[in-house]
Scaffold this motif. Structure first.
Motif, PDB file in Angstrom:
ATOM      1  N   MET A   1       0.849  -1.181   0.000  1.00  0.00           N
ATOM      2  CA  MET A   1       0.000   0.000   0.000  1.00  0.00           C
ATOM      3  C   MET A   1       0.888   1.235   0.000  1.00  0.00           C
ATOM      4  O   MET A   1       1.771   1.373   0.854  1.00  0.00           O
ATOM      5  CB  MET A   1      -0.923  -0.020   1.217  1.00  0.00           C
ATOM      6  N   GLN A   2       0.669   2.102  -0.972  1.00  0.00           N
ATOM      7  CA  GLN A   2       1.475   3.314  -1.104  1.00  0.00           C
ATOM      8  C   GLN A   2       0.581   4.536  -1.290  1.00  0.00           C
ATOM      9  O   GLN A   2      -0.453   4.453  -1.974  1.00  0.00           O
ATOM     10  CB  GLN A   2       2.393   3.230  -2.330  1.00  0.00           C
ATOM     11  N   ALA A   3       1.002   5.648  -0.699  1.00  0.00           N
ATOM     12  CA  ALA A   3       0.373   6.931  -1.024  1.00  0.00           C
ATOM     13  C   ALA A   3       0.920   7.392  -2.369  1.00  0.00           C
ATOM     14  O   ALA A   3       2.140   7.393  -2.586  1.00  0.00           O
ATOM     15  CB  ALA A   3       0.684   7.958   0.054  1.00  0.00           C
ATOM     16  N   VAL A   4       0.023   7.756  -3.278  1.00  0.00           N
ATOM     17  CA  VAL A   4       0.443   8.199  -4.613  1.00  0.00           C
ATOM     18  C   VAL A   4      -0.316   9.471  -4.993  1.00  0.00           C
ATOM     19  O   VAL A   4      -1.424   9.713  -4.514  1.00  0.00           O
ATOM     20  CB  VAL A   4       0.193   7.113  -5.682  1.00  0.00           C
ATOM     21  N   VAL A   5       0.307  10.254  -5.867  1.00  0.00           N
ATOM     22  CA  VAL A   5      -0.351  11.432  -6.425  1.00  0.00           C
ATOM     23  C   VAL A   5      -0.289  11.348  -7.942  1.00  0.00           C
ATOM     24  O   VAL A   5       0.659  10.797  -8.511  1.00  0.00           O
ATOM     25  CB  VAL A   5       0.283  12.745  -5.932  1.00  0.00           C
ATOM     26  N   GLU A   6      -1.304  11.909  -8.590  1.00  0.00           N
ATOM     27  CA  GLU A   6      -1.356  11.875 -10.041  1.00  0.00           C
ATOM     28  C   GLU A   6      -0.445  12.951 -10.636  1.00  0.00           C
ATOM     29  O   GLU A   6      -0.443  14.096 -10.188  1.00  0.00           O
ATOM     30  CB  GLU A   6      -2.794  12.101 -10.511  1.00  0.00           C
ATOM     31  N   VAL A   7       0.325  12.563 -11.632  1.00  0.00           N
ATOM     32  CA  VAL A   7       1.238  13.490 -12.303  1.00  0.00           C
ATOM     33  C   VAL A   7       0.432  14.391 -13.237  1.00  0.00           C
ATOM     34  O   VAL A   7      -0.332  13.898 -14.072  1.00  0.00           O
ATOM     35  CB  VAL A   7       2.302  12.718 -13.101  1.00  0.00           C
ATOM     36  N   PRO A   8       0.571  15.707 -13.110  1.00  0.00           N
ATOM     37  CA  PRO A   8      -0.186  16.602 -13.993  1.00  0.00           C
ATOM     38  C   PRO A   8       0.376  16.599 -15.408  1.00  0.00           C
ATOM     39  O   PRO A   8       1.519  16.190 -15.648  1.00  0.00           O
ATOM     40  CB  PRO A   8      -0.008  17.972 -13.331  1.00  0.00           C
ATOM     41  N   ASN A   9      -0.426  17.069 -16.333  1.00  0.00           N
ATOM     42  CA  ASN A   9       0.018  17.259 -17.712  1.00  0.00           C
ATOM     43  C   ASN A   9       0.425  18.720 -17.879  1.00  0.00           C
ATOM     44  O   ASN A   9      -0.428  19.601 -17.937  1.00  0.00           O
ATOM     45  CB  ASN A   9      -1.109  16.892 -18.683  1.00  0.00           C
ATOM     46  N   PHE A  10       1.716  18.955 -17.956  1.00  0.00           N
ATOM     47  CA  PHE A  10       2.204  20.333 -18.006  1.00  0.00           C
ATOM     48  C   PHE A  10       1.970  20.988 -19.367  1.00  0.00           C
ATOM     49  O   PHE A  10       2.273  22.168 -19.541  1.00  0.00           O
ATOM     50  CB  PHE A  10       3.685  20.388 -17.622  1.00  0.00           C
ATOM     51  N   ASP A  11       1.433  20.227 -20.320  1.00  0.00           N
ATOM     52  CA  ASP A  11       1.026  20.855 -21.581  1.00  0.00           C
ATOM     53  C   ASP A  11      -0.138  21.821 -21.356  1.00  0.00           C
ATOM     54  O   ASP A  11      -0.354  22.731 -22.165  1.00  0.00           O
ATOM     55  CB  ASP A  11       0.586  19.793 -22.594  1.00  0.00           C
ATOM     56  N   PHE A  12      -0.859  21.611 -20.261  1.00  0.00           N
ATOM     57  CA  PHE A  12      -2.043  22.434 -19.986  1.00  0.00           C
ATOM     58  C   PHE A  12      -1.848  23.342 -18.776  1.00  0.00           C
ATOM     59  O   PHE A  12      -2.790  23.976 -18.317  1.00  0.00           O
ATOM     60  CB  PHE A  12      -3.265  21.537 -19.770  1.00  0.00           C
ATOM     61  N   HIS A  13      -0.642  23.378 -18.242  1.00  0.00           N
ATOM     62  CA  HIS A  13      -0.368  24.194 -17.060  1.00  0.00           C
ATOM     63  C   HIS A  13       0.982  24.888 -17.236  1.00  0.00           C
ATOM     64  O   HIS A  13       1.843  24.397 -17.971  1.00  0.00           O
ATOM     65  CB  HIS A  13      -0.336  23.327 -15.793  1.00  0.00           C
TER      66      HIS A  13
END
Length: 201
Positions: free
Chosen positions: A1-13
């Motif tokens: 079990m791991q805490a994870v975060v979604e990687v953003p798409n920097f094409d839109f930010h």
């Protein structure tokens, strides 16, 4: 079990003002006590992506927010079968402690598209990647109910250690008191260091 975060798409930010880890957009990045500076930079950049508009001082803009959220949550991996159950869309790391409620018979909401689901048994939990019509032929992971507290305690330790990485990163980036405030804001919004309290059996 791991805490994870979604990687953003920097094409839109806007591109972040510091180095970030190279990771595929919309993949999941684990966070833990040995996260690199570029991992922390990616985590903070993902927080900034949740803000409206562009900001000359993105950290100050984060600190001005009343509530921070981060797409992600807890990811399960079966080390024997390599099956994986990841958070669905709209699930957030800020809700990771809802897994504790499973021990009281209340399954957490884990997102949608796919829609993960926890099926609560007497001695076992079966975690499905998708609760759709064909879920019983889809991917799932069985977790011993008695093992859940230690799995969550391990996540708790990872998140607590990650905060130390954030503090170190902020010092290396010269954030001064804003860095300390950022650590406190992340801890407060994602409930990282407060004690885990499990229901009595």
């Amino acid at each position: 079990m791991q805490a994870v975060v979604e990687v953003p798409n920097f094409d839109f930010h806007p591109l972040p003002p510091w180095p970030v880890s190279a990771a595929a957009p919309y993949s999941f990045m684990p966070i833990h006590p040995t996260s690199s500076d570029t991992d922390v930079g990616l985590f903070v950049s993902a927080l900034i992506c949740g803000l409206e508009g562009d900001h000359d001082d993105p950290v100050a803009a984060l600190l001005a927010e009343g509530t921070l959220s981060q797409p992600g949550g807890l990811r399960l991996t079966d080390t024997a079968t390599r099956a994986v159950v990841a958070p669905g869309c709209c699930a957030g790391l800020e809700d990771w402690r809802e897994w504790v409620d499973i021990l009281a018979g209340q399954p957490p909401w884990l997102g949608h598209g796919p829609t993960p689901e926890v099926e609560i048994g007497i001695d076992e939990l079966r975690v499905w990647q998708d609760n759709g019509a064909n879920r019983h032929i889809g991917q799932s992971i069985v977790v011993e109910r008695s093992a859940l507290p230690e799995l969550l305690n391990s996540v708790h330790r990872d998140l607590t250690g990650f905060l130390t990485c954030v503090q170190t990163w902020s010092e290396r980036n010269g954030l001064g008191s804003k860095g300390t405030d950022l650590v406190e804001a992340i801890d407060r919004n994602f409930h990282m260091t407060a004690p885990l309290i499990f229901p009595e059996h």
